[in-house]
Design a protein around this motif. Structure first.
Motif, PDB file in Angstrom:
ATOM      1  N   TRP A  21       4.813  22.158 -44.844  1.00 39.83           N
ATOM      2  CA  TRP A  21       4.227  23.304 -45.542  1.00 39.83           C
ATOM      3  C   TRP A  21       5.271  24.093 -46.338  1.00 39.83           C
ATOM      4  CZ3 TRP A  21       3.241  28.766 -45.572  1.00 39.83           C
ATOM      5  CH2 TRP A  21       2.031  29.120 -46.184  1.00 39.83           C
ATOM      6  N   ARG A  22       6.531  24.023 -45.942  1.00 41.19           N
ATOM      7  CA  ARG A  22       7.674  24.599 -46.661  1.00 41.19           C
ATOM      8  C   ARG A  22       7.508  26.099 -46.923  1.00 41.19           C
ATOM      9  NH1 ARG A  22      11.067  20.855 -48.544  1.00 41.19           N
ATOM     10  NH2 ARG A  22      11.886  22.274 -50.122  1.00 41.19           N
ATOM     11  N   PRO A  23       7.447  26.910 -45.871  1.00 40.30           N
ATOM     12  CA  PRO A  23       7.333  28.358 -46.064  1.00 40.30           C
ATOM     13  C   PRO A  23       8.657  28.976 -46.522  1.00 40.30           C
ATOM     14  CG  PRO A  23       7.607  27.869 -43.751  1.00 40.30           C
ATOM     15  CD  PRO A  23       7.474  26.544 -44.440  1.00 40.30           C
ATOM     16  N   ASP A  24       8.552  30.133 -47.151  1.00 43.12           N
ATOM     17  CA  ASP A  24       9.735  30.904 -47.524  1.00 43.12           C
ATOM     18  C   ASP A  24      10.196  31.809 -46.390  1.00 43.12           C
ATOM     19  OD1 ASP A  24       9.818  30.104 -50.394  1.00 43.12           O
ATOM     20  OD2 ASP A  24       7.853  31.085 -50.387  1.00 43.12           O
ATOM     21  N   VAL A  25       9.274  32.156 -45.511  1.00 39.85           N
ATOM     22  CA  VAL A  25       9.596  33.037 -44.394  1.00 39.85           C
ATOM     23  C   VAL A  25       8.665  32.703 -43.233  1.00 39.85           C
ATOM     24  CG1 VAL A  25       8.012  34.900 -45.083  1.00 39.85           C
ATOM     25  CG2 VAL A  25      10.050  35.446 -43.730  1.00 39.85           C
ATOM     26  N   VAL A  26       9.165  32.899 -42.021  1.00 39.82           N
ATOM     27  CA  VAL A  26       8.389  32.664 -40.807  1.00 39.82           C
ATOM     28  C   VAL A  26       8.292  33.974 -40.040  1.00 39.82           C
ATOM     29  CG1 VAL A  26       8.350  31.481 -38.565  1.00 39.82           C
ATOM     30  CG2 VAL A  26       9.030  30.235 -40.630  1.00 39.82           C
ATOM     31  N   VAL A  27       7.127  34.233 -39.461  1.00 41.80           N
ATOM     32  CA  VAL A  27       6.945  35.366 -38.552  1.00 41.80           C
ATOM     33  C   VAL A  27       6.429  34.784 -37.238  1.00 41.80           C
ATOM     34  CG1 VAL A  27       5.827  37.589 -38.140  1.00 41.80           C
ATOM     35  CG2 VAL A  27       6.321  36.854 -40.491  1.00 41.80           C
ATOM     36  N   ARG A  28       7.197  34.926 -36.170  1.00 40.44           N
ATOM     37  CA  ARG A  28       6.810  34.347 -34.880  1.00 40.44           C
ATOM     38  C   ARG A  28       6.486  35.450 -33.881  1.00 40.44           C
ATOM     39  NH1 ARG A  28      10.447  34.544 -30.495  1.00 40.44           N
ATOM     40  NH2 ARG A  28      12.197  35.885 -31.045  1.00 40.44           N
ATOM     41  N   ASP A  29       5.539  35.161 -32.984  1.00 39.01           N
ATOM     42  CA  ASP A  29       5.328  36.103 -31.892  1.00 39.01           C
ATOM     43  C   ASP A  29       6.528  36.002 -30.965  1.00 39.01           C
ATOM     44  OD1 ASP A  29       4.623  35.655 -28.927  1.00 39.01           O
ATOM     45  OD2 ASP A  29       3.450  34.028 -29.780  1.00 39.01           O
ATOM     46  N   GLU A  30       6.903  37.102 -30.325  1.00 35.71           N
ATOM     47  CA  GLU A  30       8.190  37.161 -29.640  1.00 35.71           C
ATOM     48  C   GLU A  30       8.335  36.167 -28.494  1.00 35.71           C
ATOM     49  OE1 GLU A  30       9.264  40.495 -27.044  1.00 35.71           O
ATOM     50  OE2 GLU A  30       7.239  41.251 -27.288  1.00 35.71           O
TER      51      GLU A  30
END
Length: 382
Positions: free
Chosen positions: A112-121
């Motif tokens: 998918w090649r994202p520019d940024v990732v947001v993960r749950d802690e």
């Protein structure tokens, strides 16, 4: 910008990410959500790309049957062993889930090649996968008190997996909060032993709501533990029968209210009612102390009576009691008489109500979602 949001576990881990996902999509960014196969099926309904990291589990068996009628088996609530729940967290989230997600999310990063990732802690595997791929990774907190994922619990497990993945040691967990930490909780609630890093942005995930100005009591045990807590519901309801207030009890979609038997006129039992419709008319919330339920009460300036059942709930309950926001009852041993006494006293406790109003004001003063999107854009280099 392409943003990938990830979570492990159930709705309690997905739901806190959805306001961020919606805000990013509204700003014109491409958004995908990767996580456990069951909950992630809800993502498509949001108009977002759903990327499962596991197969969905079979649906829970209903509590009623076509021939047997309502299930009446009462399994006693297991006493909460705080140390055991911490060990279980380390084994399940830092161990099993990390090994699964470090591989599954790495595949999504490549495809998918994202520019940024947001993960749950609690999604440590995504943090490792993003680190290996060189993708900026923000952390979104889901544990209000912050004392469950302590380094001494998770570091030994995580270090072994980092070594397996060819990543350098990180004994202080510095990489987890290096880029950006989004905290949807009032800073005063977080325990002093787990301070937020300098990269943290506390924010308010929902619009400001009116202060609650009612007289009723709302009872919930969340979405995970309620099906295993018929015994506790029995005792809560028996105690609430003698409370001089209207009472709403929600038991979850899988539990038939008929299992709990007839109730007095001032007590109403439902499978589900949206909290947004309930809390403005309340004076008190009785809950298990999950981060979502507890913060929902505080957003409306409401104190709580808490019966923690596991996970981060004992940590949240201890912190809420320390701050004068809640009374805490032992879910395994509490009697109906103790429920009556605690709820009646809490309804009359002006100090707790004033403390809850103070935290509500702190929440209202936090920046909203409009502050989150620019920080993620900056992290991605856009």
């Amino acid at each position: 910008m392409r943003a990938l949001l990830t979570f492990v576990g159930g709705s309690g881990h997905l739901d806190p990410l959805l306001p961020v996902a919606r805000a990013l999509a509204a700003a014109g960014h491409e958004v995908a959500v990767a996580g456990s196969g069951g909950p992630v099926a809800r993502v498509a309904a949001e108009g977002l790309t759903a990327l499962p990291t596991s197969a969905p589990r079979p649906p829970a068996a209903p509590t009623t049957g076509p021939t047997t009628g309502p299930t009446t088996e009462r399994i006693p609530v297991v006493p909460v062993d705080r140390h055991a729940t911490e060990v279980e967290f380390a084994e399940n989230f830092a161990g099993k889930a990390t090994r699964r997600h470090v591989v599954a999310v790495a595949e999504h990063l490549r495809a998918w090649r994202p520019d940024v990732v947001v993960r749950d802690e609690t999604d440590f595997g995504t943090a490792m996968a993003a680190e290996a791929a060189g993708v900026p990774c923000a952390t979104h907190l889901v544990l209000a008190a912050g004392t469950l994922p302590r380094p001494e619990l998770v570091v030994p497990v995580l270090e072994a997996i980092r070594d397996e993945q060819g990543l350098p040691p990180d004994p202080s967990l510095a990489t987890l909060g290096r880029d950006l930490v989004l905290s949807p909780f009032p800073p005063s609630f977080r325990h002093p032993s787990a301070p937020l890093p300098d990269t943290a942005l506390p924010y308010r995930p929902r619009p400001v709501v009116p202060e609650a100005n009612g007289r009723s009591v709302y009872v919930t045990l969340g979405t995970i533990f309620n099906g295993e807590s018929i015994d506790l519901f029995d005792r809560l309801l028996a105690g609430l029968a003698d409370v001089p207030a209207d009472v709403l009890v929600t038991v979850g979609r899988e539990l038939d209210p008929a299992v709990l038997g007839p109730q007095p006129g001032h007590v109403r039992v439902e499978r589900y009612v949206p909290q947004v419709d309930v809390l403005p008319g309340c004076a008190l919330v009785v809950s298990h102390g999950g981060s979502g339920s507890l913060m929902g009460a505080l957003e409306h300036g409401l104190p709580s009576v808490l019966t923690p059942l596991g996970a981060d709930q004992p940590h949240n309950a201890a912190r809420a009691a320390e701050l004068g926001l809640a009374r805490v009852l032992d879910a395994a041993t509490v009697t109906p008489a103790e429920v009556t006494a605690a709820v009646t006293a809490a309804l009359q406790d002006e100090h707790a109500r004033e403390r809850a109003r103070t935290v509500r004001a702190e929440i209202d003063a936090l920046p909203g979602l409009d502050a989150v999107v620019p920080r993620l854009e900056a992290l991605a280099g856009h």
